[in-house]
Design an enzyme around this catalytic site. Structure first.
Site, PDB file in Angstrom:
ATOM      1  N   GLU A 137       0.889  -1.173   0.000  1.00 29.12           N
ATOM      2  CA  GLU A 137       0.000   0.000   0.000  1.00 29.12           C
ATOM      3  C   GLU A 137       0.921   1.215   0.000  1.00 29.12           C
ATOM      4  OE1 GLU A 137      -3.260  -0.254  -0.131  1.00 29.12           O
ATOM      5  OE2 GLU A 137      -3.690  -2.270   0.572  1.00 29.12           O
ATOM      6  N   CYS A 166      -2.246   9.447   2.040  1.00 25.67           N
ATOM      7  CA  CYS A 166      -1.748   8.885   0.779  1.00 25.67           C
ATOM      8  C   CYS A 166      -2.662   9.272  -0.379  1.00 25.67           C
ATOM      9  CB  CYS A 166      -1.617   7.373   0.892  1.00 25.67           C
ATOM     10  SG  CYS A 166      -3.090   6.579   1.523  1.00 25.67           S
TER      11      CYS A 166
HETATM   12  P1  NAD Z   1       8.357   4.840   4.838  1.00 28.51           P
HETATM   13  O1  NAD Z   1       8.312   3.977   3.648  1.00 28.51           O
HETATM   14  O2  NAD Z   1       9.570   5.632   5.081  1.00 28.51           O
HETATM   15  O3  NAD Z   1       8.127   3.968   6.161  1.00 28.51           O
HETATM   16  C1  NAD Z   1       6.979   3.183   6.355  1.00 28.51           C
HETATM   17  C2  NAD Z   1       7.306   2.057   7.313  1.00 28.51           C
HETATM   18  O4  NAD Z   1       8.212   1.172   6.685  1.00 28.51           O
HETATM   19  C3  NAD Z   1       8.008   2.488   8.587  1.00 28.51           C
HETATM   20  O5  NAD Z   1       7.535   1.686   9.647  1.00 28.51           O
HETATM   21  C4  NAD Z   1       9.466   2.202   8.312  1.00 28.51           C
HETATM   22  O6  NAD Z   1      10.227   1.955   9.481  1.00 28.51           O
HETATM   23  C5  NAD Z   1       9.358   0.943   7.478  1.00 28.51           C
HETATM   24  N1  NAD Z   1      10.446   0.714   6.531  1.00 28.51           N
HETATM   25  C6  NAD Z   1      11.079   1.610   5.751  1.00 28.51           C
HETATM   26  N2  NAD Z   1      11.980   0.990   4.953  1.00 28.51           N
HETATM   27  C7  NAD Z   1      11.916  -0.329   5.238  1.00 28.51           C
HETATM   28  C8  NAD Z   1      12.589  -1.493   4.754  1.00 28.51           C
HETATM   29  N3  NAD Z   1      13.519  -1.398   3.810  1.00 28.51           N
HETATM   30  N4  NAD Z   1      12.252  -2.698   5.266  1.00 28.51           N
HETATM   31  C9  NAD Z   1      11.281  -2.807   6.199  1.00 28.51           C
HETATM   32  N5  NAD Z   1      10.626  -1.743   6.715  1.00 28.51           N
HETATM   33  C10 NAD Z   1      10.919  -0.514   6.221  1.00 28.51           C
HETATM   34  O7  NAD Z   1       7.067   5.772   4.758  1.00 28.51           O
HETATM   35  P2  NAD Z   1       6.622   6.932   5.739  1.00 28.51           P
HETATM   36  O8  NAD Z   1       7.424   8.157   5.445  1.00 28.51           O
HETATM   37  O9  NAD Z   1       6.564   6.431   7.141  1.00 28.51           O
HETATM   38  O10 NAD Z   1       5.102   7.128   5.293  1.00 28.51           O
HETATM   39  C11 NAD Z   1       4.707   7.936   4.247  1.00 28.51           C
HETATM   40  C12 NAD Z   1       4.411   7.136   2.994  1.00 28.51           C
HETATM   41  O11 NAD Z   1       3.422   6.135   3.240  1.00 28.51           O
HETATM   42  C13 NAD Z   1       3.842   8.006   1.890  1.00 28.51           C
HETATM   43  O12 NAD Z   1       4.432   7.678   0.662  1.00 28.51           O
HETATM   44  C14 NAD Z   1       2.361   7.636   1.887  1.00 28.51           C
HETATM   45  O13 NAD Z   1       1.712   7.874   0.675  1.00 28.51           O
HETATM   46  C15 NAD Z   1       2.428   6.179   2.218  1.00 28.51           C
HETATM   47  N6  NAD Z   1       1.126   5.699   2.693  1.00 28.51           N
HETATM   48  C16 NAD Z   1       0.401   4.856   1.889  1.00 28.51           C
HETATM   49  C17 NAD Z   1      -0.859   4.425   2.290  1.00 28.51           C
HETATM   50  C18 NAD Z   1      -1.698   3.503   1.432  1.00 28.51           C
HETATM   51  O14 NAD Z   1      -2.630   2.916   1.961  1.00 28.51           O
HETATM   52  N7  NAD Z   1      -1.439   3.357   0.148  1.00 28.51           N
HETATM   53  C19 NAD Z   1      -1.374   4.845   3.513  1.00 28.51           C
HETATM   54  C20 NAD Z   1      -0.617   5.695   4.289  1.00 28.51           C
HETATM   55  C21 NAD Z   1       0.635   6.117   3.874  1.00 28.51           C
END
Ligand code: NAD
Length: 530
Positions: free
Chosen positions: A243, A277
């Site tokens: 997602e 998002c």
């Molecule tokens: P992010 O990708 O930096 O982090 C999200 C989560 O993933 C965190 O818990 C982080 O610790 C973990 N993470 C990061 N890299 C990882 C890896 N290589 N392996 C395992 N875990 C990892 O995102 P963010 O800055 O926390 O959130 C914002 C993003 O999330 C935006 O792009 C937003 O659009 C997206 N988002 C999408 C949805 C959806 O339903 N499509 C909903 C909410 C947010």
């Protein structure tokens, strides 16, 4: 080499959670170490076995007790969310607490019906046999979540995965771990022991949890991280839902009610300070109303009441907008605005934030093109790029000109046209004369296409995503050999051919079909493998 295997020299061992409102430290929490992750996974597998053998009505009963816990503790939950996200209290109440209860209510009813064994038809080839589908749990599901809706993102997949019979390990964002909230919830909410466990840490912790081989990974976050998660799951063939981010377009035709549509667009763009998002980030307005629409949009944007570092947003519900949650997001948002201005875009309202604060005023930018980051990359802040279009075809083309495909909205009194445009958009969700109403309905599946990811959460598809959808075929223990079993003979071949022609041909020939079927049946009774 996975992130988990990479040298961890620069990884801090503690997360320091700061208030986005004031910058003050709220609390610190240690990163989970390898032993903790090991123990968590062992407990999760034990819990998974217990939950799988639990009746669906018992799972529903436990989820109902979670719902009552949420309702009874809503003020505590809101305080906890606001302390770490800095969002407005109304946003937190409607989009996190209320929505979570909505989801629970729907799934408490949907799960017992949908997860029952289902009989399905058996084709002519397998005449006399029976077929059914059985929905079984996967085992332990790892949820990795972001910081924008930290309670909702944690609870919604947990509820669906648990109802489907799985145990859950949740790795919340290091920006908003919500530790005080999860601690209290796990102690008091009445879920089976270790049905849900929360593991704190950053991306390395997420990667170590994937290396511990959960049965499924449900990832919500950025495109960049999603690609890494998928790559890490691939060697072990761990199924993964992604997602990911979005750059939602909104298309406004010239037949709309201006006041209503401006207000809808305003909310779609600025709710949770644009950190959804599916925030409306690209606004395409038809040329006939462009000037009057944008004028009113700017006027209404100026009326938005944002909290400030000095105002106490945490207690009352009368601020429209709060702060930007992650400090690094402030930099991204400002870079997008600055680059757009350097390339010729015009800021119509908004303005510099107070130095040192994480409050970015709601901002409208005109004359944006898709060659600017503001027109193409996810900004994830309270900024809307406004662009003009002439025809329906041009609007669809502009909206689809994006690597993302999460949500969109179409605004028009002509519902036929709005539905036609909704179908032409390459996204997972479209709202008509509103924004994000698809997300607000737990009966609808939610997810994206293109770089916004794949897999669905919520709706029937979202519940089945946490199941092993098992097919069971049932035959009798009789004394007959099936027509398609050995030995193959010329007689059987000819009969099979007759069955094909008489049944599937342009005119069904029942006499020939029945004669061939009876003959085949009698061969099956006599035939023995030598
Ligand atoms: P992010 O990708 O930096 O982090 C999200 C989560 O993933 C965190 O818990 C982080 O610790 C973990 N993470 C990061 N890299 C990882 C890896 N290589 N392996 C395992 N875990 C990892 O995102 P963010 O800055 O926390 O959130 C914002 C993003 O999330 C935006 O792009 C937003 O659009 C997206 N988002 C999408 C949805 C959806 O339903 N499509 C909903 C909410 C947010």
């Amino acid at each position: 080499m996975s992130i988990a295997e990479a040298p961890r020299t620069v990884v801090p061992t503690t997360i320091t959670v700061r208030s986005p409102m004031t910058g003050k430290v709220v609390y610190s929490v240690a990163h989970a170490d390898a032993d903790t992750i090991d123990q968590v996974m062992q407990r999760a597998r034990k819990a998974a076995a217990a939950i799988a053998s639990m009746s669906i009505s018992e799972r529903v009963r436990q989820i109902e007790s979670l719902k009552y816990w949420i309702v009874d503790n809503s003020e505590f939950i809101l305080d906890a969310i606001l302390a770490e996200t800095g969002k407005s209290r109304f946003d937190a109440l409607s989009s996190e607490v209320f929505s979570v209860c909505d989801v629970i209510e729907v799934f408490m009813k949907m799960a017992p019906k949908l997860l029952q064994d289902r009989k399905v038809k058996t084709p002519i080839f397998l005449l006399g046999k029976k077929s059914r589908i059985s929905y079984q749990p996967l085992g332990t599901v790892l949820m990795i979540t972001p910081w924008n809706y930290p309670f909702y993102q944690g609870i919604v997949p947990t509820v669906t995965a648990f109802l489907a019979g799985n145990s859950i390990v949740l790795k919340p964002s290091e920006v908003t771990p919500l530790k005080p909230l999860w601690d209290k919830l796990l102690k008091e909410c009445g879920l089976h022991t270790d049905a849900l466990q929360v593991v704190y840490g950053g991306r390395e912790t997420g990667a170590e949890l994937i290396d511990a081989r959960p049965d499924k990974v449900h990832f919500t976050g950025s495109v960049a991280a999603g690609k890494k998660v998928m790559a890490q799951c691939a060697p072990h063939l761990i199924p993964v839902d992604l997602e990911l981010g979005g750059k939602d377009p909104g298309i406004v035709f010239d037949d709309v009610d201006l006041e209503r549509t401006v207000n809808g667009v305003l909310w779609g763009s600025f709710t949770t300070s644009g950190q959804a998002c599916t925030s409306l980030e690209r606004l395409y307005v038809q040329e006939g109303i462009y000037d009057s629409f944008v004028k009113l949009l700017v006027e209404r944007t100026r009326q938005i009441r944002s909290s400030t570092p000095q105002s106490d947003n945490s207690r009352c519900g009368n601020f429209d907008m709060g702060a930007i949650t992650a400090p690094y997001q402030v930099t991204t948002i400002e870079n997008h605005i600055q680059e757009a201005v350097e390339k010729g875009a015009k800021v119509l309202c908004g303005g510099p934030r107070e130095k040192g604060s994480q409050h970015i005023p709601p901002t409208i930018v005109a004359d944006v093109t898709h060659q600017m980051k503001l027109g193409s990359e996810e900004t994830f802040g309270p900024v809307v790029a406004v662009m003009k279009f002439k025809t329906e075809q041009e609007a669809v083309q502009l909206a689809n000109e994006s690597s993302y495909g999460l949500g969109a909205s179409v605004w028009s009194r002509d519902l036929k046209r709005a539905v036609r445009v909704a179908k032409a958009l390459k996204t997972g969700n479209v709202s008509i004369n509103n924004h994000m109403i698809t997300q607000a309905n737990p009966c609808l599946p939610f997810g994206g296409v293109k770089h916004s990811g794949f897999g669905r959460i919520k709706g029937e598809d979202g519940l089945l995503a946490f199941c092993n959808v098992k097919s069971i075929g049932i035959d009798k223990q009789g004394n007959k050999i099936d027509p398609h079993w050995y030995p193959f003979t010329v007689e059987k071949y000819n009969l099979m051919n007759n069955l094909l022609l008489s049944y599937f041909g342009r005119r069904r020939n029942w006499i020939k079909f029945l004669a061939s079927a009876l003959k085949m049946d009698s061969i099956g009774k006599k035939q023995k493998l030598k």
